[in-house]
Design a protein around this motif. Structure first.
Motif, PDB file in Angstrom:
ATOM      1  N   GLY A  50       0.803  -1.213   0.000  1.00 28.19           N
ATOM      2  CA  GLY A  50       0.000   0.000   0.000  1.00 28.19           C
ATOM      3  C   GLY A  50       0.839   1.266   0.000  1.00 28.19           C
ATOM      4  O   GLY A  50       2.069   1.226   0.141  1.00 28.19           O
ATOM      5  N   PRO A  51       0.192   2.430  -0.134  1.00 26.16           N
ATOM      6  CA  PRO A  51       0.908   3.710  -0.174  1.00 26.16           C
ATOM      7  C   PRO A  51       1.456   4.104   1.189  1.00 26.16           C
ATOM      8  O   PRO A  51       1.134   3.497   2.215  1.00 26.16           O
ATOM      9  CB  PRO A  51      -0.169   4.699  -0.641  1.00 26.16           C
ATOM     10  CG  PRO A  51      -1.454   4.076  -0.172  1.00 26.16           C
ATOM     11  CD  PRO A  51      -1.258   2.596  -0.302  1.00 26.16           C
ATOM     12  N   PRO A  75      -7.282   2.321  -2.710  1.00 25.46           N
ATOM     13  CA  PRO A  75      -6.509   2.045  -3.924  1.00 25.46           C
ATOM     14  C   PRO A  75      -6.660   3.114  -5.002  1.00 25.46           C
ATOM     15  O   PRO A  75      -5.741   3.326  -5.801  1.00 25.46           O
ATOM     16  CB  PRO A  75      -7.073   0.701  -4.394  1.00 25.46           C
ATOM     17  CG  PRO A  75      -7.569   0.054  -3.146  1.00 25.46           C
ATOM     18  CD  PRO A  75      -8.101   1.166  -2.302  1.00 25.46           C
ATOM     19  N   ASP A  76      -7.805   3.817  -5.039  1.00 28.55           N
ATOM     20  CA  ASP A  76      -7.993   4.859  -6.045  1.00 28.55           C
ATOM     21  C   ASP A  76      -7.389   6.190  -5.637  1.00 28.55           C
ATOM     22  O   ASP A  76      -7.507   7.185  -6.356  1.00 28.55           O
ATOM     23  CB  ASP A  76      -9.482   5.036  -6.359  1.00 28.55           C
ATOM     24  CG  ASP A  76     -10.295   5.501  -5.144  1.00 28.55           C
ATOM     25  OD1 ASP A  76      -9.700   5.770  -4.075  1.00 28.55           O
ATOM     26  OD2 ASP A  76     -11.530   5.588  -5.267  1.00 28.55           O
ATOM     27  N   GLY A  77      -6.730   6.222  -4.465  1.00 29.83           N
ATOM     28  CA  GLY A  77      -6.089   7.435  -4.001  1.00 29.83           C
ATOM     29  C   GLY A  77      -6.951   8.309  -3.115  1.00 29.83           C
ATOM     30  O   GLY A  77      -6.461   9.281  -2.527  1.00 29.83           O
ATOM     31  N   SER A  78      -8.234   8.008  -3.000  1.00 34.28           N
ATOM     32  CA  SER A  78      -9.119   8.808  -2.156  1.00 34.28           C
ATOM     33  C   SER A  78      -8.825   8.555  -0.680  1.00 34.28           C
ATOM     34  O   SER A  78      -8.300   7.509  -0.300  1.00 34.28           O
ATOM     35  CB  SER A  78     -10.579   8.490  -2.463  1.00 34.28           C
ATOM     36  OG  SER A  78     -10.862   7.121  -2.203  1.00 34.28           O
ATOM     37  N   ALA A  79      -9.170   9.525   0.151  1.00 34.03           N
ATOM     38  CA  ALA A  79      -8.863   9.456   1.578  1.00 34.03           C
ATOM     39  C   ALA A  79      -9.915   8.663   2.341  1.00 34.03           C
ATOM     40  O   ALA A  79     -11.092   8.634   1.965  1.00 34.03           O
ATOM     41  CB  ALA A  79      -8.740  10.861   2.155  1.00 34.03           C
ATOM     42  N   THR A  80      -9.469   8.014   3.401  1.00 25.57           N
ATOM     43  CA  THR A  80     -10.372   7.360   4.328  1.00 25.57           C
ATOM     44  C   THR A  80      -9.862   7.604   5.740  1.00 25.57           C
ATOM     45  O   THR A  80      -8.689   7.954   5.930  1.00 25.57           O
ATOM     46  CB  THR A  80     -10.476   5.847   4.041  1.00 25.57           C
ATOM     47  OG1 THR A  80     -11.476   5.267   4.876  1.00 25.57           O
ATOM     48  CG2 THR A  80      -9.144   5.159   4.298  1.00 25.57           C
ATOM     49  N   HIS A  81     -10.716   7.451   6.732  1.00 26.65           N
ATOM     50  CA  HIS A  81     -10.345   7.764   8.112  1.00 26.65           C
ATOM     51  C   HIS A  81     -10.331   6.480   8.930  1.00 26.65           C
ATOM     52  O   HIS A  81     -11.311   5.737   8.949  1.00 26.65           O
ATOM     53  CB  HIS A  81     -11.346   8.757   8.717  1.00 26.65           C
ATOM     54  CG  HIS A  81     -10.970   9.210  10.085  1.00 26.65           C
ATOM     55  ND1 HIS A  81      -9.970  10.118  10.325  1.00 26.65           N
ATOM     56  CD2 HIS A  81     -11.457   8.865  11.314  1.00 26.65           C
ATOM     57  CE1 HIS A  81      -9.859  10.333  11.624  1.00 26.65           C
ATOM     58  NE2 HIS A  81     -10.744   9.576  12.250  1.00 26.65           N
TER      59      HIS A  81
END
Length: 273
Positions: free
Chosen positions: A29-30, A122-128
């Motif tokens: 992962g990133p 995976p699409d680069g969007s943020a999550t908390h």
């Protein structure tokens, strides 16, 4: 019965380690950053993960304090001695209750530690995501890290698209520790896991086990990863230029290849590392 939530692998070059694990057939992962300064990249399975972690040169790491275990300070100090498997983390449904039990058992007098951070899909969007940790210390092996981890927003963390690995890996099934007198660690491990020890020195977990073998000094030797087939894994590793040793029912990547970690690919859950 608890299962292995994750293993913490301390490395000095985070992206270099990520590249190496990718060559091993894992999807990495990133980069993420903790509130206390350490940075990680995660290899996620269905219910467990490998955490590659590093300490940037400019990191402002909080110190240990009475009743407070500093995760960042532990990793920093570990990396001053060596790179490799630094911490074993078990699953938790109530970190506060774990911390209270550890204090009662005499293996940790630390407040549960909650933290939150931004994650990336995976699409680069943020999550908390948010976690609470309960730390324990084996007085016979203070250089080894142990804690339990409660996830407050598991639906924001676990992601099937991050769990598809070219090598087919699905879980961490065992961790092996070396110690001069394995039996000296049975009491701690039983208190930490809530499971009785067995002979040879082994503590069962859901889907795996912790094994303690004779060694010169207390240290984590490595961990096991479950794959569907060994043959394709061995061929892929050799094609990537990674040396492996094939033993009965397992494929081993030795510590001198993998930042001080002995990684064992297995086809069935086992504690052998």
């Amino acid at each position: 019965m608890r299962h292995i939530d994750h293993v913490v692998v301390a490395v000095r070059d985070l992206d270099g380690a990520a590249d190496l694990y990718a060559r091993l057939g894992f999807q990495v992962g990133p980069r993420n950053r903790h509130p206390w300064g350490t940075e990680n990249r995660i290899i996620q399975f269905r219910h467990s993960f490998i955490e590659l972690i590093a300490v940037p040169a400019n990191a402002d790491i909080p110190p240990h304090a009475p009743g407070h275990f500093s995760f960042g300070a532990f990793v920093r100090d570990y990396l001053q001695r060596r790179a490799g498997l630094a911490m074993l983390v078990l699953s938790s449904v109530d970190a506060a209750a774990d911390a209270a039990r550890f204090a009662q058992e005499g293996i940790g007098d630390f407040s549960p530690f909650r933290f939150e951070r931004t994650g990336r899909r995976p699409d680069g969007s943020a999550t908390h995501v948010a976690f609470s940790l309960a730390f324990a210390v084996d007085s016979q092996a203070p250089d080894l890290g142990f804690f339990t981890c409660q996830q407050h927003f598991p639906e924001a963390f676990w992601n099937e698209s991050l769990q598809r690995h070219p090598n087919g890996a699905t879980a961490i099934t065992g961790v092996t520790i070396a110690a001069p007198r394995p039996q000296d660690h049975g009491g701690f491990l039983s208190a930490f896991t809530g499971s009785p020890t067995a002979e040879p020195m082994q503590v069962p977990l859901a889907g795996g086990a912790i094994t303690v073998r004779p060694g010169t000094a207390p240290a984590f030797l490595g961990f096991n990863v479950l794959v569907p087939e060994l043959g394709p894994v061995a061929r892929s590793l050799r094609a990537s230029g990674i040396a492996v040793a094939e033993q009965a029912g397992e494929i081993v990547v030795e510590p001198d290849v993998l930042h001080g970690v002995r990684l064992t690919f297995v086809c069935q859950p086992t504690s052998q590392t």
